[in-house]
Design a protein around this motif. Structure first.
Motif, mmCIF file in Angstrom:
data_model
loop_
_atom_site.group_PDB
_atom_site.id
_atom_site.type_symbol
_atom_site.label_atom_id
_atom_site.label_comp_id
_atom_site.label_asym_id
_atom_site.label_seq_id
_atom_site.Cartn_x
_atom_site.Cartn_y
_atom_site.Cartn_z
ATOM 1 N N GLY A 21 0.831 -1.205 0.000
ATOM 2 C CA GLY A 21 0.000 0.000 0.000
ATOM 3 C C GLY A 21 0.861 1.247 0.000
ATOM 4 N N LEU A 22 1.945 1.223 0.789
ATOM 5 C CA LEU A 22 2.875 2.357 0.826
ATOM 6 C C LEU A 22 3.667 2.447 -0.476
ATOM 7 C CD1 LEU A 22 4.251 4.685 2.276
ATOM 8 C CD2 LEU A 22 5.729 3.011 3.436
ATOM 9 N N ILE A 23 4.097 1.313 -0.996
ATOM 10 C CA ILE A 23 4.825 1.294 -2.264
ATOM 11 C C ILE A 23 3.999 1.936 -3.370
ATOM 12 C CG2 ILE A 23 5.608 -0.258 -4.119
ATOM 13 C CD1 ILE A 23 6.644 -2.123 -1.847
ATOM 14 N N ASP A 24 2.724 1.603 -3.443
ATOM 15 C CA ASP A 24 1.858 2.167 -4.483
ATOM 16 C C ASP A 24 1.820 3.690 -4.419
ATOM 17 O OD1 ASP A 24 1.220 -0.293 -5.544
ATOM 18 O OD2 ASP A 24 -0.666 -0.496 -4.459
ATOM 19 N N MET B 118 10.099 -6.678 4.033
ATOM 20 C CA MET B 118 9.206 -5.677 3.445
ATOM 21 C C MET B 118 9.895 -4.315 3.358
ATOM 22 S SD MET B 118 6.280 -5.720 2.079
ATOM 23 C CE MET B 118 6.298 -4.419 0.861
ATOM 24 N N GLY B 119 10.804 -4.039 4.266
ATOM 25 C CA GLY B 119 11.567 -2.794 4.212
ATOM 26 C C GLY B 119 12.429 -2.717 2.958
ATOM 27 N N PHE B 120 12.948 -3.862 2.528
ATOM 28 C CA PHE B 120 13.726 -3.948 1.289
ATOM 29 C C PHE B 120 12.856 -3.564 0.102
ATOM 30 C CE2 PHE B 120 14.812 -6.652 -2.382
ATOM 31 C CZ PHE B 120 16.122 -6.262 -2.619
ATOM 32 N N LEU B 121 11.630 -4.064 0.064
ATOM 33 C CA LEU B 121 10.730 -3.777 -1.046
ATOM 34 C C LEU B 121 10.320 -2.309 -1.059
ATOM 35 C CD1 LEU B 121 8.434 -6.950 -0.910
ATOM 36 C CD2 LEU B 121 10.501 -6.584 -2.261
ATOM 37 N N ILE B 122 10.074 -1.736 0.112
ATOM 38 C CA ILE B 122 9.726 -0.311 0.195
ATOM 39 C C ILE B 122 10.897 0.546 -0.281
ATOM 40 C CG2 ILE B 122 9.179 1.586 1.787
ATOM 41 C CD1 ILE B 122 7.588 -0.520 3.439
#
Length: 202
Positions: free
Chosen positions: A79-82, A102-106
């Motif tokens: 949701g934050l990435i979007d 998930m921090g890596f993905l963000i």
């Protein structure tokens, strides 16, 4: 007294002890990724976009998101990435110490991506859990090992130099990286103190 109140609002602690320098567009992710992190950070990024509406990209003051997190919720994280990816105002991400899971993905969502020299990254398949009847658990597992797994792989491949083959070789292990390896894999753009001065992320 009024000035003191403004100072607390613009640079203070929220109820999760997270610091935000709102006036200067400096945001911090220093906790597990969850619904409250999504709500707060997404709200601020959208707020800055509202303030910048009608401005060209070069007229917009970048948002800097400092990250130090072990990871967290995949749904809240995406949701934050979007919001970061959709933001017309540039969002730069900075790995202060740890960008795990998930921090890596963000971190990958940033328009520019910076890392401190001794920070570390972790890319892995993550973990999941389900409650309910056996059929519901089975449905959840099929979703996580099918659609979600592919969704995450496609996202990483699209924003790095990591190929599908390299990803598949490593995602089921704890794939830790220091900035030099991360830069080689197209995960970051600048190592602070090597590729740029610290002033660039202040």
């Amino acid at each position: 007294m009024e000035n003191q109140i403004k100072e607390v609002i613009n640079y203070g602690l929220d109820d999760k002890d997270e610091i935000y320098d709102r006036e200067n567009r400096r945001l911090y992710l220093n906790d597990d990724v969850d619904e409250s992190v999504l709500d707060t950070l997404a709200y601020m990024i959208l707020k800055y976009n509202r303030e910048d509406k009608g401005k060209s990209e070069c007229e917009r003051k970048p948002i800097i998101l400092y990250i130090n997190t072990p990871g967290g919720s995949v749904s809240d994280g995406f949701g934050l990435i979007d919001v970061i990816v959709a933001s017309k105002t540039p969002v730069y991400t900075v790995n202060q110490a740890t960008c795990y899971s998930m921090g890596f993905l963000i971190f990958l969502a940033g328009d520019k991506r910076y890392s401190m020299k001794n920070a570390t990254f972790l890319c892995h398949e993550g973990s999941g859990f389900s409650f309910g009847s056996m059929s519901k658990i089975k449905d959840r597992l099929e979703f996580e090992t099918g659609q979600m797994e592919k969704h995450i792989m496609d996202y990483i491949v699209s924003r790095t130099n990591i190929s599908e083959e390299l990803y598949k070789e490593n995602y089921k292990i704890e794939w830790y990286m220091y900035p030099d390896e991360a830069k080689k894999n197209g995960i970051l753009t600048h190592i602070v103190g090597i590729d740029c001065d610290i002033d660039e992320i202040l």
